[in-house]
Design an enzyme around this catalytic site. Structure first.
Site, mmCIF file in Angstrom:
data_model
loop_
_atom_site.group_PDB
_atom_site.id
_atom_site.type_symbol
_atom_site.label_atom_id
_atom_site.label_comp_id
_atom_site.label_asym_id
_atom_site.label_seq_id
_atom_site.Cartn_x
_atom_site.Cartn_y
_atom_site.Cartn_z
ATOM 1 N N GLN A 178 0.804 -1.217 0.000
ATOM 2 C CA GLN A 178 0.000 0.000 0.000
ATOM 3 C C GLN A 178 0.841 1.273 0.000
ATOM 4 O OE1 GLN A 178 -3.182 0.167 -0.454
ATOM 5 N NE2 GLN A 178 -3.802 -1.958 -0.148
ATOM 6 N N CYS A 324 -9.157 -9.748 0.649
ATOM 7 C CA CYS A 324 -8.748 -11.148 0.750
ATOM 8 C C CYS A 324 -9.523 -11.907 1.812
ATOM 9 C CB CYS A 324 -7.250 -11.241 1.035
ATOM 10 S SG CYS A 324 -6.241 -10.545 -0.289
#
Length: 380
Positions: A178, A324
């Site tokens: 990120q 996820c």
């Protein structure tokens, strides 16, 4: 299409990336391991992509390994470092707010006899340096801490952590997924031993990522077969996707400053607009040690599943945390570690990118205002 505010989960592939990939698919289709002219042509694009990634991330080209994504990169780094250095010790350190592609690896290593310390974080999602220092032992061989948290956007103090580990025989792995496109990342300046990233978080294709491994790092590679990636990862390289990754990385790093200014402005406007509408909320994480693209909010008046459903019906697409773990009924482990499970059941993640507009932010706030007043009336 509606309003997409789930860019921390994945981003659309940029047009210049698609163009670069299609050129490879159509015109440079050789196997880069072949010695004939067509193979050498493909090898050139592989080598060029490797040099681009190295240049943009402050690494050497031979420190770049192309993988199928961050999950493979994290698995390879953590297992590889642990197995190769087990003769030195069996103690590993990570945090309670890592991505599951990190946490589940450590859980597996615990079953194999390694000892793992899971560091706590404060309500801003930050690791305490004193806590990390006190956790280090003579048997510690690996510390793994993510650069930017994928659910709340908190930026860990990487330089301080690196300084703490200096002159110690301890490897340092960083999940930088990120951070790319949001923070300057220099592999050697940070003195990281291994670092993972994945292309689809910054305008590249899914299914391709990178693992950076500092030269002379004692690491074990497990994927056997051919001699691709200098015998470190067997399997024919996916040249179109690798070229797509390098093109996306180049764009993301070159446009970083302009994009960050846009994102921080959007984040501030979003929070101010919620306050102006008197919608009850609290920020999960930090307003200072953070990136502009992730905003995680606690809404006490509604549970996360109901809010996600109502926003989806209004064609507004957000999430409760990592993509996820979609389908899981468990609350966010990140928010639970920072606060408690109850807060996690009422928290939601909004994530922006350079395509997000002020108009979209206003529309989302207006919809949240409608939802709040609907539930406020029902409570009365």
């Amino acid at each position: 299409m509606g309003i997409y505010l789930d860019y921390a989960a994945t981003t659309p592939v940029k047009p210049n990336v698609v163009e670069a990939m299609m050129d490879i698919y159509q015109n440079h289709y050789g196997n880069p391991s072949s010695i004939h002219n067509i193979g050498r042509d493909a090898r050139k694009y592989l080598d060029d992509a490797r040099r681009t990634v190295a240049e943009k991330l402050g690494a050497q080209p031979n420190e770049v390994i192309f993988t199928s994504g961050a999950t493979e990169s994290n698995n390879t780094a953590i297992k590889g470092l642990a197995y190769a250095n087990r003769h030195k010790g069996n103690h590993l350190i990570t945090t309670k707010i890592e991505h599951h592609s990190v946490l589940h690896v450590f859980e597996q290593l615990e079953k194999e006899g390694f000892k793992v310390t899971y560091l706590d974080v404060n309500e801003e999602g930050l690791v305490g340096l004193e806590q990390l220092e006190s956790a280090l032992t003579e048997d510690t061989i690996l510390v793994s801490i993510m650069f930017v948290n994928n659910e709340v956007g908190t930026v860990q103090p990487m330089f301080d952590i690196d300084h703490l580990l200096q002159d110690k025989d301890i490897y340092f792995h960083v999940d930088a997924v990120q951070a790319i496109g949001h923070l300057p990342v220099d592999f050697h300046e940070l003195d990281i031993d291994t670092m993972s990233l994945t292309a689809h978080k910054f305008g590249g294709p899914k299914g391709v990522g990178t693992l950076l491994v500092k030269n002379a790092t004692d690491i074990q590679f497990s994927q056997l077969g051919g001699e691709q990636e200098v015998k470190r990862r067997a399997g024919t390289e996916n040249i179109p996707q690798i070229v797509g990754l390098s093109e996306a990385l180049k764009t993301a790093t070159d446009e970083l400053d302009d994009n960050n200014l846009h994102l921080m402005n959007l984040k501030n406007q979003f929070l101010v607009a919620l306050q102006d509408r008197a919608i009850p909320f609290e920020l999960n994480g930090s307003m200072i040690e953070t990136t502009g693209h992730i905003v995680n909010l606690y809404f006490p008046f509604i549970d996360v599943e109901t809010l996600l459903t109502l926003l989806d019906l209004a064609n507004i697409y957000v999430s409760s945390g990592s993509a996820c773990t979609a389908g899981s009924t468990d609350p966010s482990h990140v928010i639970s570690a920072m606060y408690d499970k109850e807060r996690a059941f009422h928290s939601i993640r909004f994530s922006f990118n350079e395509m997000t507009t002020e108009r979209e932010i206003k529309q989302v706030v207006a919809e949240l205002h409608k939802i709040y007043h609907k539930f406020k009336k029902e409570e009365v």
